[in-house]
Design a protein around this motif. Structure first.
Motif, PDB file in Angstrom:
ATOM      1  N   ASN A  10     -23.181 -21.756  -3.164  1.00  0.00           N
ATOM      2  CA  ASN A  10     -22.351 -21.773  -1.955  1.00  0.00           C
ATOM      3  C   ASN A  10     -21.869 -23.173  -1.602  1.00  0.00           C
ATOM      4  OD1 ASN A  10     -22.677 -19.058  -1.680  1.00  0.00           O
ATOM      5  ND2 ASN A  10     -24.199 -19.181  -0.069  1.00  0.00           N
ATOM      6  N   SER A  11     -22.761 -24.138  -1.591  1.00  0.00           N
ATOM      7  CA  SER A  11     -22.404 -25.470  -1.094  1.00  0.00           C
ATOM      8  C   SER A  11     -21.912 -26.410  -2.191  1.00  0.00           C
ATOM      9  CB  SER A  11     -23.598 -26.114  -0.389  1.00  0.00           C
ATOM     10  OG  SER A  11     -24.599 -26.419  -1.338  1.00  0.00           O
ATOM     11  N   LYS A 160     -24.880 -15.082  -7.049  1.00  0.00           N
ATOM     12  CA  LYS A 160     -25.238 -16.240  -6.220  1.00  0.00           C
ATOM     13  C   LYS A 160     -26.648 -16.687  -6.572  1.00  0.00           C
ATOM     14  CE  LYS A 160     -22.126 -15.394  -2.466  1.00  0.00           C
ATOM     15  NZ  LYS A 160     -21.896 -15.438  -1.061  1.00  0.00           N
TER      16      LYS A 160
END
Length: 167
Positions: A10-11, A160
């Motif tokens: 995500n980051s 993810k």
């Protein structure tokens, strides 16, 4: 203070996470935690919550405030219940839930999961291992976790993943 280094899909940046637990009484504590995004050089979120433990029932509940980098203050309530499947508690079935609310209590974001934990102490010399498999009910996605002493890898079937190293 507990600190860890974290990286996720995500980051795409290394984050430094810190958590402090301040006892209120033998079954309750104030938990403060936050995260610094090293790419942005700013906090990605800050959180404060009161957690209460019902040790005899292997249950805990929490309520608190969460402020993230998108400058949104949210309220939340969460709970977790463990059901030991063996007397040594090395295998457990867990149910957990959480619901976030905006400041006006209009926008809700529920999450809930059921999971199995298998803890293997002394897997190798000085090495403990935890395997977790679960299903997030609102996102409808299976996930798993492998934890070895200070390292944790989390992944799900939507591709993810994140990795954490506890300092």
């Amino acid at each position: 203070m507990e600190t860890s280094l974290r990286y996720s899909t995500n980051s795409r940046s290394l984050r430094i996470h810190a958590k402090e637990k301040l006892p209120v009484n033998s079954k309750t504590h104030l938990q403060l935690h936050g995260e610094l995004d090293t790419r942005a050089g700013a906090p990605s979120y800050l959180c404060a919550m009161i957690r209460h433990f019902f040790h005899e029932a292997s249950t805990n509940v929490g309520v608190g405030l969460h402020y993230d980098k998108r400058e949104k203050l949210r309220c939340f309530v969460r709970g977790k219940k463990k059901f030991p499947l063996r007397t040594d508690k090395l295998v457990t079935f867990n149910i957990k839930g959480r619901c976030d609310f905006d400041q006006e209590f209009n926008q809700r974001n529920p999450k809930g999961a059921a999971e199995f934990d298998l803890n293997i102490w002394k897997f190798e010399k000085d090495q403990d291992l935890r395997l977790r498999v679960g299903y997030e009910m609102f996102d409808k996605v299976p996930y798993m976790q492998i934890r070895e002493n200070n390292w944790t890898l989390n992944t799900n079937l939507k591709g993810k993943w994140n990795v954490r190293f506890d300092l």
